[in-house]
Design a protein around this motif. Structure first.
Motif, mmCIF file in Angstrom:
data_model
loop_
_atom_site.group_PDB
_atom_site.id
_atom_site.type_symbol
_atom_site.label_atom_id
_atom_site.label_comp_id
_atom_site.label_asym_id
_atom_site.label_seq_id
_atom_site.Cartn_x
_atom_site.Cartn_y
_atom_site.Cartn_z
ATOM 1 N N GLN A 206 0.949 -1.026 -0.021
ATOM 2 C CA GLN A 206 -0.119 0.002 -0.320
ATOM 3 C C GLN A 206 0.499 1.025 0.140
ATOM 4 O OE1 GLN A 206 -3.187 0.007 -0.301
ATOM 5 N NE2 GLN A 206 -3.363 -2.521 -0.452
ATOM 6 N N ARG A 209 1.781 2.403 -3.476
ATOM 7 C CA ARG A 209 0.635 2.626 -4.297
ATOM 8 C C ARG A 209 0.662 4.386 -4.669
ATOM 9 N NH1 ARG A 209 -3.769 -0.933 -3.838
ATOM 10 N NH2 ARG A 209 -4.655 0.757 -5.677
ATOM 11 N N ASP A 210 0.035 4.881 -5.859
ATOM 12 C CA ASP A 210 0.213 6.018 -6.308
ATOM 13 C C ASP A 210 -0.956 6.950 -5.332
ATOM 14 O OD1 ASP A 210 1.710 5.895 -8.512
ATOM 15 O OD2 ASP A 210 -0.629 4.901 -9.956
ATOM 16 N N TYR A 211 -1.568 6.353 -5.136
ATOM 17 C CA TYR A 211 -2.610 7.025 -4.101
ATOM 18 C C TYR A 211 -1.625 7.870 -2.649
ATOM 19 C CZ TYR A 211 -3.461 3.707 0.140
ATOM 20 O OH TYR A 211 -3.247 2.841 0.690
ATOM 21 N N VAL A 212 -0.777 6.577 -2.542
ATOM 22 C CA VAL A 212 0.408 7.245 -1.494
ATOM 23 C C VAL A 212 0.958 8.582 -1.582
ATOM 24 C CG1 VAL A 212 1.951 6.700 0.868
ATOM 25 C CG2 VAL A 212 -0.001 5.498 -0.190
ATOM 26 N N ARG A 213 1.678 8.761 -2.509
ATOM 27 C CA ARG A 213 2.397 9.069 -3.158
ATOM 28 C C ARG A 213 1.808 11.039 -3.532
ATOM 29 N NH1 ARG A 213 5.377 5.632 -5.693
ATOM 30 N NH2 ARG A 213 3.366 5.303 -7.676
ATOM 31 N N THR A 214 -0.013 11.045 -3.663
ATOM 32 C CA THR A 214 -0.414 11.690 -3.977
ATOM 33 C C THR A 214 -0.610 12.586 -2.393
ATOM 34 O OG1 THR A 214 -1.515 10.969 -5.778
ATOM 35 C CG2 THR A 214 -2.596 12.816 -4.922
ATOM 36 N N LEU A 215 -1.545 11.955 -1.600
ATOM 37 C CA LEU A 215 -1.664 12.156 -0.240
ATOM 38 C C LEU A 215 0.105 13.384 -0.152
ATOM 39 C CD1 LEU A 215 -3.434 9.332 0.994
ATOM 40 C CD2 LEU A 215 -4.213 11.393 0.571
ATOM 41 N N ARG A 218 -0.352 16.402 -1.422
ATOM 42 C CA ARG A 218 -0.421 17.228 -0.563
ATOM 43 C C ARG A 218 -0.296 17.638 0.258
ATOM 44 N NH1 ARG A 218 -6.630 15.141 -2.825
ATOM 45 N NH2 ARG A 218 -6.377 15.181 -4.697
ATOM 46 N N ILE A 225 -1.896 9.816 6.916
ATOM 47 C CA ILE A 225 -1.346 8.500 5.612
ATOM 48 C C ILE A 225 -1.811 7.218 6.456
ATOM 49 C CG2 ILE A 225 -0.345 7.292 3.996
ATOM 50 C CD1 ILE A 225 0.231 10.413 3.675
ATOM 51 N N HIS A 229 -5.392 5.831 6.082
ATOM 52 C CA HIS A 229 -5.252 5.461 4.606
ATOM 53 C C HIS A 229 -5.453 3.848 4.726
ATOM 54 C CE1 HIS A 229 -7.219 9.135 3.275
ATOM 55 N NE2 HIS A 229 -5.791 8.971 4.114
ATOM 56 N N SER A 233 -6.574 0.325 3.797
ATOM 57 C CA SER A 233 -6.459 -0.558 3.135
ATOM 58 C C SER A 233 -5.514 -2.428 2.901
ATOM 59 C CB SER A 233 -5.807 0.562 1.740
ATOM 60 O OG SER A 233 -6.324 1.724 1.496
#
Length: 313
Positions: A206, A209-215, A218, A225, A229, A233
């Motif tokens: 997890q 994953r891309d969503y972690v880099r996005t978070l 931000r 995180i 998140h 997951s």
């Protein structure tokens, strides 16, 4: 959600029916002359035939199974062929011992595995290497070896715990505590490293994953995180592994209970199977499969709550 639960319950009942039928037929074809075992070798053929009629062994196997099934659906699992004790009564004193040991061990495994697995995934240093080495060693050492070592050292040499169980009908909480401590430790030591390894792998997957880099881009903090998140997951994979460990533990608890002389389901299942005591064996099987079905249902509900895609599928 209700249709989700009903579908899982229907699947569970189908599994319960299939397992009960398979167990019943296998015991019938592998038990030999049960009536002769009950009345003894010195009994006359007439006495053996009378016992077969009394137990219904003279009837076709299909009729016998559905007769048993009809009684089981009303809560009557019959009586032991050897002791004449009601099966539900025999199980009522043994189920709490096995379930208390197994579920206490699973709670501790879940907590320790989650803690160690997350630390190993986040730190990725010496803790990570220790967890991986311990997982390999833990898989290589059977649980009964750990149990024997614990009995030898803590019970026989140091005398801190009794070598055999002190649990009996009406025993107080202290007797339960001292009797279950070493068996629970043996189960935890055998299962926690494997669980931690699986949780570690799920968390690392997890984190990549891309969503972690996005978070992170931000400006969201690492703790938020991780706990809000990533763990949510990664939890379904961890729950699935823990449920599989519980199922395996129920199958392997026979040896642990024998080592510590615990009056649980394991020794009862071994003795009744060796004797060909079909009502008792069927009772043990039904209770065990029912526990597995309930655990799988709970895991499915938790996975559905954590991951809406599971509910949709």
């Amino acid at each position: 959600m209700m249709s989700f639960i009903l579908k899982r319950l229907a699947n569970g009942l189908a599994v319960l029916f299939a397992v009960s039928a398979l167990t019943f037929f296998l015991l019938y074809f592998s038990s030999g002359s049960i009536a002769r075992n009950i009345v003894g070798d010195q009994a006359s053929p007439e006495q053996v035939a009378a016992k077969e009629v009394e137990l219904g062994l003279d009837q076709p196997i299909v009729i016998r199974y559905f007769s048993w099934l009809g009684s089981a659906l009303t809560g009557d699992l019959g009586n032991s062929w050897f002791s004449s004790q009601p099966v539900t009564q025999a199980l009522s004193t043994r189920v709490p011992v096995t379930m208390a040991m197994v579920f206490t061990a699973m709670i501790l495994i879940a907590l320790l595995a989650a803690l160690v697995g997350v630390i190993a995934a986040v730190r990725r240093g010496w803790v990570d290497r220790i967890v991986q080495i311990a997982a390999v060693v833990g898989d290589a050492i059977p649980g009964f070896v750990i149990g024997i070592l614990l009995v030898t050292f803590f019970a026989i040499q140091l005398g801190l715990f009794p070598a055999t169980s002190t649990i009996s009908p009406g025993a107080n909480a202290n007797a339960w505590l001292i009797s279950l401590t070493l068996p629970v430790i043996a189960l935890v030591l055998n299962g926690v490293t494997g669980g931690a390894q699986q949780i570690r792998s799920a968390v690392i997957k997890q984190l990549e994953r891309d969503y972690v880099r996005t978070l992170r881009s931000r400006g969201i903090g690492e703790k938020e995180i991780l706990f809000r998140h990533v763990l949510r997951s990664a939890a379904p994979a961890g729950l699935t592994v823990l449920s599989l460990q519980l199922i395996g533990m129920l199958g392997g608890v026979v040896i642990i209970e024998s080592i510590f002389a615990l009056p649980g389901l394991g020794p009862l299942a071994v003795l009744s199977t060796a004797q060909g005591d079909l009502p008792v064996v069927m009772g043990v099987v039904i209770y065990t499969v029912a526990v597995v079905i309930v655990v799988n249902l709970i895991v499915d509900l938790l996975n559905g709550w954590l991951n809406p895609k599971v509910r949709v599928s």
